[in-house]
Design a protein around this motif. Structure first.
Motif, short mmCIF file in Angstrom:
data_model
loop_
_atom_site.label_atom_id
_atom_site.label_comp_id
_atom_site.label_asym_id
_atom_site.label_seq_id
_atom_site.Cartn_x
_atom_site.Cartn_y
_atom_site.Cartn_z
N MET A 172 0.97 -1.15 0.13
CA MET A 172 0.04 0.04 0.02
C MET A 172 0.78 1.18 -0.01
N ALA A 173 2.03 1.05 0.52
CA ALA A 173 2.80 2.20 0.62
C ALA A 173 3.40 2.55 -0.55
N GLN A 206 2.13 1.89 -3.68
CA GLN A 206 0.92 2.44 -4.51
C GLN A 206 0.76 3.87 -4.30
N SER A 207 0.81 4.31 -2.96
CA SER A 207 0.43 5.38 -2.58
C SER A 207 1.52 6.53 -3.15
N HIS A 208 2.66 6.20 -3.53
CA HIS A 208 3.55 7.15 -3.91
C HIS A 208 3.68 7.23 -5.60
N LYS A 209 2.86 6.40 -6.35
CA LYS A 209 3.01 6.60 -7.50
C LYS A 209 2.02 8.00 -8.21
#
Length: 96
Positions: free
Chosen positions: A22-23, A25-28
């Motif tokens: 999740m971490a 994915q959240s920085h894309k």
């Protein structure tokens, strides 16, 4: 007791794996940021989106009045975003 510890360790590892995924994915960065064919993207069905273009929305739920700015106001908005820790991905003078 041994089975309980093994189960707790497995659950902890699964939770850690999910957190890492999740971490990442959240920085894309979104690929479709900015204008699309000269227009803002349409809002998805979720209620947490607004759009200021009059003709781009199918629903009144997402409509919002555009913000009128001059060069000084535009610079103030930009400075506030940066001061608050925001990152400006695109600034072309009419899209921020």
């Amino acid at each position: 007791m041994k089975l309980f510890l093994i189960l707790a360790a497995v659950l902890l590892l699964v939770g850690l794996f999910v957190y890492v995924v999740m971490a990442i994915q959240s920085h894309k960065k979104p690929e479709n940021i900015g204008l699309q064919h000269g227009l803002l993207r349409s809002c998805p069905d979720s209620p947490n989106c607004v759009c200021s273009e009059r003709d781009s929305q199918n629903s009144k739920q997402h409509a919002i009045a555009a913000i009128k700015t001059n060069d000084v106001s535009w610079q103030k908005i930009t400075n506030i975003i940066i001061e608050q820790g925001g990152v400006i991905e695109k600034n072309d003078g009419s899209y921020l």
